[in-house]
Design a protein around this motif. Structure first.
Motif, PDB file in Angstrom:
ATOM      1  N   UNK A  57       0.837  -1.205   0.000  1.00 53.61           N
ATOM      2  CA  UNK A  57       0.000   0.000   0.000  1.00 53.61           C
ATOM      3  C   UNK A  57       0.872   1.255   0.000  1.00 53.61           C
ATOM      4  N   UNK A  58       1.922   1.259   0.830  1.00 56.51           N
ATOM      5  CA  UNK A  58       2.825   2.410   0.882  1.00 56.51           C
ATOM      6  C   UNK A  58       3.590   2.568  -0.422  1.00 56.51           C
ATOM      7  N   UNK A  59       3.956   1.426  -1.027  1.00 55.84           N
ATOM      8  CA  UNK A  59       4.670   1.434  -2.301  1.00 55.84           C
ATOM      9  C   UNK A  59       3.798   2.040  -3.410  1.00 55.84           C
ATOM     10  N   UNK A 138      30.808  24.733 -13.154  1.00 56.87           N
ATOM     11  CA  UNK A 138      32.107  25.025 -13.755  1.00 56.87           C
ATOM     12  C   UNK A 138      32.189  24.497 -15.176  1.00 56.87           C
ATOM     13  N   UNK A 139      31.624  23.286 -15.385  1.00 59.85           N
ATOM     14  CA  UNK A 139      31.678  22.674 -16.717  1.00 59.85           C
ATOM     15  C   UNK A 139      30.375  22.848 -17.488  1.00 59.85           C
ATOM     16  N   UNK A 140      29.311  23.250 -16.793  1.00 66.25           N
ATOM     17  CA  UNK A 140      28.016  23.469 -17.444  1.00 66.25           C
ATOM     18  C   UNK A 140      27.477  24.820 -17.022  1.00 66.25           C
ATOM     19  N   UNK A 141      26.526  25.291 -17.778  1.00 66.40           N
ATOM     20  CA  UNK A 141      25.950  26.606 -17.472  1.00 66.40           C
ATOM     21  C   UNK A 141      25.154  26.603 -16.177  1.00 66.40           C
ATOM     22  N   UNK A 142      24.342  25.548 -15.972  1.00 60.86           N
ATOM     23  CA  UNK A 142      23.419  25.523 -14.832  1.00 60.86           C
ATOM     24  C   UNK A 142      23.450  24.161 -14.146  1.00 60.86           C
ATOM     25  N   UNK A 143      23.554  24.191 -12.850  1.00 61.21           N
ATOM     26  CA  UNK A 143      23.440  22.967 -12.045  1.00 61.21           C
ATOM     27  C   UNK A 143      22.262  23.124 -11.091  1.00 61.21           C
ATOM     28  N   UNK A 144      21.377  22.153 -11.120  1.00 60.52           N
ATOM     29  CA  UNK A 144      20.217  22.148 -10.231  1.00 60.52           C
ATOM     30  C   UNK A 144      20.439  21.058  -9.180  1.00 60.52           C
ATOM     31  N   UNK A 145      20.327  21.412  -7.913  1.00 52.22           N
ATOM     32  CA  UNK A 145      20.417  20.445  -6.820  1.00 52.22           C
ATOM     33  C   UNK A 145      19.016  20.282  -6.255  1.00 52.22           C
ATOM     34  N   UNK A 146      18.432  19.094  -6.447  1.00 51.90           N
ATOM     35  CA  UNK A 146      17.068  18.819  -5.989  1.00 51.90           C
ATOM     36  C   UNK A 146      17.095  17.799  -4.862  1.00 51.90           C
ATOM     37  N   UNK A 147      16.297  18.046  -3.833  1.00 53.88           N
ATOM     38  CA  UNK A 147      16.154  17.098  -2.730  1.00 53.88           C
ATOM     39  C   UNK A 147      14.824  16.390  -2.867  1.00 53.88           C
ATOM     40  N   UNK A 148      14.884  15.076  -3.055  1.00 51.60           N
ATOM     41  CA  UNK A 148      13.693  14.287  -3.329  1.00 51.60           C
ATOM     42  C   UNK A 148      13.490  13.224  -2.251  1.00 51.60           C
ATOM     43  N   UNK A 149      12.251  12.775  -2.064  1.00 51.48           N
ATOM     44  CA  UNK A 149      11.982  11.784  -1.007  1.00 51.48           C
ATOM     45  C   UNK A 149      12.697  10.474  -1.240  1.00 51.48           C
ATOM     46  N   UNK A 150      13.156   9.857  -0.136  1.00 47.28           N
ATOM     47  CA  UNK A 150      13.917   8.615  -0.236  1.00 47.28           C
ATOM     48  C   UNK A 150      13.030   7.443  -0.645  1.00 47.28           C
ATOM     49  N   UNK A 151      11.720   7.515  -0.357  1.00 51.92           N
ATOM     50  CA  UNK A 151      10.814   6.436  -0.763  1.00 51.92           C
ATOM     51  C   UNK A 151       9.898   5.990   0.346  1.00 51.92           C
ATOM     52  N   UNK A 152       9.748   4.682   0.473  1.00 46.93           N
ATOM     53  CA  UNK A 152       8.881   4.094   1.499  1.00 46.93           C
ATOM     54  C   UNK A 152       9.706   3.872   2.769  1.00 46.93           C
ATOM     55  N   UNK A 153       9.192   4.392   3.871  1.00 48.11           N
ATOM     56  CA  UNK A 153       9.891   4.340   5.148  1.00 48.11           C
ATOM     57  C   UNK A 153       9.211   3.349   6.090  1.00 48.11           C
ATOM     58  N   UNK A 205      -3.715  11.092   1.427  1.00 45.07           N
ATOM     59  CA  UNK A 205      -4.064  10.051   0.457  1.00 45.07           C
ATOM     60  C   UNK A 205      -3.881   8.643   1.022  1.00 45.07           C
ATOM     61  N   UNK A 206      -4.682   7.723   0.529  1.00 42.87           N
ATOM     62  CA  UNK A 206      -4.618   6.333   0.986  1.00 42.87           C
ATOM     63  C   UNK A 206      -3.211   5.768   0.782  1.00 42.87           C
ATOM     64  N   UNK A 207      -2.724   5.067   1.801  1.00 37.82           N
ATOM     65  CA  UNK A 207      -1.433   4.402   1.709  1.00 37.82           C
ATOM     66  C   UNK A 207      -0.252   5.253   2.114  1.00 37.82           C
ATOM     67  N   UNK A 208      -0.459   6.559   2.335  1.00 40.95           N
ATOM     68  CA  UNK A 208       0.659   7.413   2.737  1.00 40.95           C
ATOM     69  C   UNK A 208       1.091   7.092   4.169  1.00 40.95           C
ATOM     70  N   UNK A 209       0.131   6.828   5.042  1.00 40.55           N
ATOM     71  CA  UNK A 209       0.408   6.417   6.420  1.00 40.55           C
ATOM     72  C   UNK A 209      -0.267   5.079   6.668  1.00 40.55           C
ATOM     73  N   UNK A 210       0.487   4.110   7.168  1.00 43.36           N
ATOM     74  CA  UNK A 210      -0.032   2.777   7.465  1.00 43.36           C
ATOM     75  C   UNK A 210       0.397   2.380   8.873  1.00 43.36           C
ATOM     76  N   UNK A 211      -0.372   1.493   9.489  1.00 40.75           N
ATOM     77  CA  UNK A 211      -0.103   1.087  10.881  1.00 40.75           C
ATOM     78  C   UNK A 211      -0.176  -0.419  11.035  1.00 40.75           C
ATOM     79  N   UNK A 212       0.910  -1.018  11.527  1.00 43.99           N
ATOM     80  CA  UNK A 212       0.964  -2.468  11.729  1.00 43.99           C
ATOM     81  C   UNK A 212       1.669  -2.801  13.045  1.00 43.99           C
ATOM     82  N   UNK A 213       0.966  -2.806  14.174  1.00 43.26           N
ATOM     83  CA  UNK A 213       1.589  -3.250  15.434  1.00 43.26           C
ATOM     84  C   UNK A 213       2.004  -4.710  15.312  1.00 43.26           C
ATOM     85  N   UNK A 214       3.172  -5.046  15.819  1.00 44.84           N
ATOM     86  CA  UNK A 214       3.644  -6.423  15.668  1.00 44.84           C
ATOM     87  C   UNK A 214       4.777  -6.701  16.628  1.00 44.84           C
TER      88      UNK A 214
END
Length: 490
Positions: A57-59, A138-153, A205-214
């Motif tokens: 679901x998180x995936x 230095x070697x290119x006109x523009x460098x973009x540094x983007x921070x993106x989510x690591x994925x499913x935690x 949205x569905x699947x963004x937060x899930x809960x599984x006690x175990x």
């Protein structure tokens, strides 16, 4: 079944893919109140198949859902809505903590309200953090540094401070654009249910937060699941090593906030009575069940005996009692196995040749519950087990040093490096000594906490940081985009 004052809609279910579903295992977890030793709650228990459902679901929510590409400011607004919903339920969260682990009712509202405030600070990163930067290359006109989510935690929280620690993982995951599978400790799942209900009510949205006690086996299965991109774990160093091994085997990311054996260095300029007051009262905070606890105190040899006597006097004045009593200063340990662990270390301390100055027994007036007296060992050898291993109870080791240089050596003579303190009237001395102690946090004159700042450990106390902007970094990947010209928009 939930404790008095705690109102969870579906305690027998799991929260997966935006729905409350029955565990495929058909099992449940019983929660025992450490004051009474009685079962006060039951919740659904996830098995291995339930873990796989939650990861899937998180995936799906990460790979195909809108959450990772939702603008950070909008994600922050959703988090703020969640925080407001949780703020209304602080009394419930406080009651849950007291019922599950015996946390003091007098302290619980402040503790849980503070965690909500921290979430609001994390939500504000949606607007204040540099998610995308444009630079001249230095070697290119523009460098973009983007921070993106690591994925499913996979967010795995311990039992001592279950709400604040899990909420921290959820908040950083969500503001980063990740999706998360919450795996609370089986001893303290109730707070995670309230977090899941807030996520649902806030409209995530569905699947963004899930809960599984175990319990352990299903949790290990979760960490092994290839659909998990990152594990955020808080708990023992032993469990952290296992998680690190599993993550390393598949190059999954992990951040680990682990154990400690933190030292307080008492300088000669600091009054004995003041030091005793701080040390004797600090060791009782959350019954000593704090990873950052100042559990070793180091003092020069000529002041050792006087400080031992003064600490013992403070400890003997501590009021031990039921967690609901507003006069109680020291409640029970969280569970029977924890009481047995502390008793084992008391026995080890006696065998080591250290002096048991006070405590080490169950209180004579308490015939039920997992209680133990605040305990002081003096003339402790820093190489002994009680000085080197995390006890996680109200046990303080007083260690003599020849001088200040020797005190710093002793503080560093540990496989841990989470917290520490310098007791002194001189801020410059506190700073200078702090820079020489190999630990993630140092405070002047006590167990100081600043939750908006980075927190984490050196050595076997962990990997990564929680708190502040630094707490967001483990939930992000950095992407470099090299262009021949500047894009029209970022």
């Amino acid at each position: 079944m939930t404790p008095e004052g705690v109102f969870i809609r579906h305690p027998d279910k799991l929260f997966i893919g935006g729905e409350w579903v029955a565990p495929l295992s058909g099992d449940s977890i019983e929660i025992v109140n450490p004051n009474s030793e009685e079962v006060v709650a039951r919740v659904g228990e996830a098995g291995k198949a339930d873990m796989d459902r939650a990861v899937e679901a998180a995936r799906q929510a990460f790979d195909h859902g809108p959450w990772p590409t939702t603008p950070p400011a909008e994600r922050g607004a959703m988090l703020m809505k969640m925080a407001e919903l949780l703020e209304r339920r602080v009394p419930e969260l406080a009651a849950a903590w007291t019922a599950q682990v015996g946390g003091l009712a007098s302290f619980a509202p402040m503790m849980h309200g503070g965690a909500v405030m921290q979430m609001k600070g994390i939500a504000a990163l949606g607007e204040s953090f540099d998610w995308v930067e444009q630079k001249k290359g230095q070697a290119v006109d523009t460098a973009i540094i983007a921070r993106e989510p690591v994925g499913v935690v996979a967010g795995i929280a311990p039992w001592n401070a279950p709400f604040g620690i899990m909420l921290n993982k959820v908040a950083y995951s969500l503001i980063a654009g990740c999706t998360i599978v919450m795996k609370p400790s089986p001893e303290t799942p109730l707070e995670a249910y309230i977090i899941a209900e807030a996520a649902e009510e806030a409209g995530l949205p569905a699947g963004v937060v899930n809960l599984v006690p175990a319990d352990r086996d299903a949790s290990d299965h979760l960490v092994h699941n290839p659909g998990i991109d990152k594990v955020s774990f808080t708990g023992s160093t032993v469990a952290g090593k296992r998680i690190a091994e599993v993550c390393a085997s598949r190059i999954a990311r992990c951040s680990l906030e682990l154990g400690g054996k933190s030292a307080a260095i008492v300088r000669d300029d600091f009054p004995i009575e003041a030091a005793a007051n701080i040390l004797g009262n600090t060791i009782t905070v959350m019954s000593g069940q704090v990873c950052a606890m100042l559990s070793r105190a180091i003092v020069t040899r000529d002041r050792h005996d006087e400080l031992a006597e003064a600490i013992a006097k403070v400890m003997k004045g501590i009021k031990i009692g039921n967690s609901d009593d507003p006069e109680t200063q020291l409640g029970p340990l969280a569970m029977k196995r924890q009481l047995e662990r502390v008793e084992m270390y008391v026995a080890e301390g006696k065998k080591s040749g250290a002096d048991l100055v006070t405590g080490g027994q169950r209180p004579a007036h308490m015939n039920k519950g997992y209680f133990i007296e605040p305990t002081l060992f003096a003339n402790v050898d820093n190489q002994s087990r009680i000085a080197q291993e995390e006890i996680f109870g109200p046990v303080l080791c007083l260690i003599p040093a020849e001088d200040e240089e020797d005190a710093i050596r002793i503080a560093n003579e540990s496989s841990f490096g989470l917290n520490g303190s310098v007791f002194t009237a001189d801020p410059q001395a506190a700073y200078d000594i702090s820079r020489r102690v190999r630990t993630g946090v140092m405070g002047q004159n006590g167990m100081r906490m600043e939750f908006g700042m980075p927190f984490g450990g050196f050595k076997q106390s962990g990997i990564g940081r929680e708190g502040g902007e630094e707490g967001l970094w483990p939930y992000l990947e950095t992407k470099t985009i090299l262009l021949d010209g500047a894009p029209a928009r970022l």
